[in-house]
Design a protein around this motif. Structure first.
Motif, PDB file in Angstrom:
ATOM      1  N   GLY A 101     -41.232 -55.470 -11.121  1.00 60.83           N
ATOM      2  CA  GLY A 101     -41.246 -56.022 -12.480  1.00 60.83           C
ATOM      3  C   GLY A 101     -39.863 -56.450 -12.926  1.00 60.83           C
ATOM      4  N   VAL A 102     -38.851 -55.619 -12.611  1.00 61.31           N
ATOM      5  CA  VAL A 102     -37.464 -55.943 -12.999  1.00 61.31           C
ATOM      6  C   VAL A 102     -37.011 -57.211 -12.273  1.00 61.31           C
ATOM      7  CG1 VAL A 102     -35.065 -55.124 -12.816  1.00 61.31           C
ATOM      8  CG2 VAL A 102     -36.878 -53.549 -13.557  1.00 61.31           C
ATOM      9  N   LEU A 103     -37.373 -57.318 -11.000  1.00 62.63           N
ATOM     10  CA  LEU A 103     -37.014 -58.496 -10.196  1.00 62.63           C
ATOM     11  C   LEU A 103     -37.553 -59.775 -10.854  1.00 62.63           C
ATOM     12  CD1 LEU A 103     -35.643 -58.931  -7.447  1.00 62.63           C
ATOM     13  CD2 LEU A 103     -37.888 -58.959  -6.412  1.00 62.63           C
ATOM     14  N   CYS A 104     -38.833 -59.753 -11.243  1.00 66.21           N
ATOM     15  CA  CYS A 104     -39.445 -60.929 -11.884  1.00 66.21           C
ATOM     16  C   CYS A 104     -38.736 -61.228 -13.207  1.00 66.21           C
ATOM     17  CB  CYS A 104     -40.937 -60.692 -12.149  1.00 66.21           C
ATOM     18  SG  CYS A 104     -41.909 -60.602 -10.650  1.00 66.21           S
ATOM     19  N   ALA A 105     -38.412 -60.171 -13.959  1.00 71.45           N
ATOM     20  CA  ALA A 105     -37.773 -60.354 -15.270  1.00 71.45           C
ATOM     21  C   ALA A 105     -36.388 -60.978 -15.107  1.00 71.45           C
ATOM     22  CB  ALA A 105     -37.686 -59.011 -15.982  1.00 71.45           C
ATOM     23  N   GLN A 106     -35.652 -60.560 -14.043  1.00 70.37           N
ATOM     24  CA  GLN A 106     -34.304 -61.115 -13.801  1.00 70.37           C
ATOM     25  C   GLN A 106     -34.374 -62.620 -13.545  1.00 70.37           C
ATOM     26  OE1 GLN A 106     -32.949 -58.831 -10.483  1.00 70.37           O
ATOM     27  NE2 GLN A 106     -31.990 -57.249 -11.755  1.00 70.37           N
TER      28      GLN A 106
ATOM     29  N   PRO B 222     -45.118 -58.508 -17.412  1.00 71.39           N
ATOM     30  CA  PRO B 222     -44.758 -57.246 -16.743  1.00 71.39           C
ATOM     31  C   PRO B 222     -45.992 -56.548 -16.171  1.00 71.39           C
ATOM     32  CG  PRO B 222     -44.467 -57.085 -19.135  1.00 71.39           C
ATOM     33  CD  PRO B 222     -44.970 -58.454 -18.870  1.00 71.39           C
ATOM     34  N   PRO B 223     -45.835 -55.858 -15.043  1.00 73.71           N
ATOM     35  CA  PRO B 223     -46.996 -55.143 -14.473  1.00 73.71           C
ATOM     36  C   PRO B 223     -47.361 -53.943 -15.354  1.00 73.71           C
ATOM     37  CG  PRO B 223     -45.009 -54.673 -13.200  1.00 73.71           C
ATOM     38  CD  PRO B 223     -44.620 -55.665 -14.232  1.00 73.71           C
ATOM     39  N   PRO B 224     -48.628 -53.487 -15.352  1.00 70.99           N
ATOM     40  CA  PRO B 224     -49.041 -52.381 -16.227  1.00 70.99           C
ATOM     41  C   PRO B 224     -48.254 -51.102 -15.954  1.00 70.99           C
ATOM     42  CG  PRO B 224     -50.860 -53.119 -14.804  1.00 70.99           C
ATOM     43  CD  PRO B 224     -49.730 -54.021 -14.555  1.00 70.99           C
TER      44      PRO B 224
ATOM     45  N   THR C 106     -45.934 -69.338 -14.992  1.00 71.06           N
ATOM     46  CA  THR C 106     -46.008 -67.875 -15.163  1.00 71.06           C
ATOM     47  C   THR C 106     -45.593 -67.183 -13.874  1.00 71.06           C
ATOM     48  OG1 THR C 106     -48.044 -68.394 -16.343  1.00 71.06           O
ATOM     49  CG2 THR C 106     -47.528 -66.069 -16.089  1.00 71.06           C
ATOM     50  N   VAL C 107     -44.877 -66.074 -14.018  1.00 72.22           N
ATOM     51  CA  VAL C 107     -44.540 -65.271 -12.848  1.00 72.22           C
ATOM     52  C   VAL C 107     -45.009 -63.836 -13.125  1.00 72.22           C
ATOM     53  CG1 VAL C 107     -42.130 -65.155 -13.659  1.00 72.22           C
ATOM     54  CG2 VAL C 107     -42.646 -64.407 -11.388  1.00 72.22           C
ATOM     55  N   HIS C 108     -45.713 -63.247 -12.168  1.00 66.44           N
ATOM     56  CA  HIS C 108     -46.115 -61.856 -12.332  1.00 66.44           C
ATOM     57  C   HIS C 108     -46.345 -61.189 -10.967  1.00 66.44           C
ATOM     58  CE1 HIS C 108     -50.590 -62.359 -11.814  1.00 66.44           C
ATOM     59  NE2 HIS C 108     -50.223 -63.584 -12.006  1.00 66.44           N
ATOM     60  N   CYS C 109     -46.488 -59.864 -10.995  1.00 64.94           N
ATOM     61  CA  CYS C 109     -46.685 -59.137  -9.736  1.00 64.94           C
ATOM     62  C   CYS C 109     -47.738 -58.057  -9.939  1.00 64.94           C
ATOM     63  CB  CYS C 109     -45.364 -58.530  -9.271  1.00 64.94           C
ATOM     64  SG  CYS C 109     -44.596 -57.499 -10.503  1.00 64.94           S
ATOM     65  N   ARG C 110     -48.295 -57.570  -8.815  1.00 67.81           N
ATOM     66  CA  ARG C 110     -49.386 -56.616  -8.909  1.00 67.81           C
ATOM     67  C   ARG C 110     -49.321 -55.674  -7.705  1.00 67.81           C
ATOM     68  NH1 ARG C 110     -54.272 -60.106  -9.859  1.00 67.81           N
ATOM     69  NH2 ARG C 110     -54.622 -60.112  -7.632  1.00 67.81           N
ATOM     70  N   GLN C 111     -49.634 -54.418  -7.948  1.00 73.76           N
ATOM     71  CA  GLN C 111     -49.716 -53.455  -6.831  1.00 73.76           C
ATOM     72  C   GLN C 111     -51.118 -53.556  -6.237  1.00 73.76           C
ATOM     73  OE1 GLN C 111     -47.328 -50.568  -5.748  1.00 73.76           O
ATOM     74  NE2 GLN C 111     -48.698 -51.191  -4.075  1.00 73.76           N
TER      75      GLN C 111
END
Ligand code: ADP
Length: 407
Positions: free
Chosen positions: A265-270, A290-292, A326-331
């Protein structure tokens, strides 16, 4: 009856002769017997005369077409081969025979067994046993005398084609000597590498002094604005230089991962923060969701940041004003998955794999970049043992996805 039977027997024998002599008319039959027999003989003579002329005309046309095709195929510098469904040689130009080391072509020759150059044998075996319609392969052939460290590089292109006489299709193979092309490419890359490498030093100093200066002149809003622009551009240029150097190292297998604990999440935010001003300039609705819950995994944070930067950079570059990125990530089980979505022009289905190869750009985007970004992303993701792909429909946008294993 002799007035009919004898001429009939002669006509019948003459038909056989005519066929066995390959439709060549040796002589006409003299008329004899009853009037009906004479009529039959003269009709037969006319028929054989016409057939013979028709056959000779077609034969000369076939010979001419063959001569034209041979003249073409023997003039080009590429090797050209036609093989049947079992690899038996149907046709080969002289260049191909020389390249493959086949001394004399004859109908008993079958590939790859009759090829004396080992490197070609391996590639040809793969091609001839494949069911794919279109194949492309590269072959590096060492000098026959091992004391010379000379390698010639060849590209083999193969396409299946239907054969009227066989149930299974045959193959056409084109072999091109790309040694000089490869040498030019390698020289260009070495030159590119040297220049980019040397650009790093002055760039670091521009960035360093600009940040120092920003501390002294922060009172003036104009100067502050200019300095921020210099800083932003130098960061972008530094990233581009890193990408070029990384691509070269990844290709040579010389890049080692520097693993640390990465917060997805921090990586995407940067990456989002760095690109926000650019998105605002194009009035693009840009967001990082941000991821949940916190996602942590082992990865090379600098390399991963370059991957997301490239994908976000492309999304912002190709999406028209007013679009959405949009950029996001998921486990997910055993992996973390990153998504970079845009409402840009999209990518045609037949190009969705190709764009991950070096220097590949869609026709309409030529000269908008180097065509290196996605190749670097693919190699960097694969070094993490992950996967990268794109889902897209033309005119609607693209979704770049990459996954990194977490176990
Ligand atoms: P570059 O962007 O420098 O040309 P890349 O390797 O990053 O090189 O991309 C290769 C090509 O893939 C681009 O030139 C473009 O044609 C296509 N492409 C990449 N990302 C997108 C996107 N988000 N939308 C549409 N086309 C894209």
């Amino acid at each position: 009856m002799a007035g009919m039977a004898r001429p009939m027997a002669k006509v019948s024998a003459s038909v056989k002769r005519f066929i066995t002599s390959d439709y060549k008319l040796e002589s006409v039959l003299p008329k004899e017997g009853w009037r009906e027999s004479e009529d039959l003989i003269s009709a037969f003579n006319r028929l054989t005369l016409e057939l013979s002329a028709y056959h000779a005309f077609h034969l000369s046309q076939i010979v001419e077409e063959r001569a034209k095709a041979e003249a073409l195929v023997e003039t080009i510098p590429d090797g050209v081969l036609l093989v049947d469904d079992r690899g038996r040689l149907i046709y080969s130009n002289k260049v191909a025979l020389k390249m493959l080391g086949i001394p004399k072509p004859d109908t008993s020759i079958a590939l790859p067994g009759s090829v004396s150059r080992e490197a070609f044998q391996v590639v040809l075996k793969d091609i001839l046993t494949s069911q794919e319609d279109f194949l492309k392969a590269e072959v590096a052939v060492p000098h026959p005398d091992e004391t010379y460290a000379i390698v010639r590089n060849f590209r083999v292109i193969s396409r299946r084609f239907p054969l009227a006489t066989l149930k299974a299709p045959g193959r056409v193979l084109i072999i091109r000597d790309v040694t000089v092309e490869k040498e030019i490419e390698s020289a260009r890359e070495t030159f590119f590498h040297m220049i980019t490498h040397d650009m790093r030093v002055p760039l670091t100093s521009i960035h360093g002094y600009a940040s120092l200066l920003a501390r002294f002149v922060s009172a003036s809003p104009e100067a502050d604005k200019c300095l921020r622009a210099i800083l932003r551009s130098s960061v972008r240029l530094k990233g581009m230089i890193e990408d070029i150097l990384n691509t070269i190292k990844l290709e040579r297998g010389a890049l080692k991962l520097r693993l640390d604990t990465v917060d997805a999440g921090v990586l995407c935010a940067q990456v989002f923060e760095i690109h926000e001003p650019l998105a605002a300039l194009k009035s693009i609705k840009f967001s990082a969701v941000p991821p949940p819950s916190k996602i942590e995994f082992q990865g090379d944070s600098l390399l991963l940041e370059r991957i997301i930067t490239n994908l976000v950079g492309n999304a912002l570059k190709f999406t028209p004003r007013g679009g959405v990125v949009t950029v996001h990530c998921r486990q997910e089980p055993g992996e973390v998955v990153f998504f970079i979505e845009d409402t840009g022009p999209g990518i045609p289905e037949d190009k969705q794999k190709e764009i991950f190869a070096k220097y590949t750009q869609l026709e309409e985007h030529k000269y908008l970049g180097f065509g290196l970004g996605l190749a670097m992303c693919r190699m960097a993701v694969e070094l993490h043992k992950g996967r990268i792909w794109v889902q897209s429909s033309e005119g609607k946008g693209s979704k770049f996805i990459f996954s990194i294993p977490t176990k």
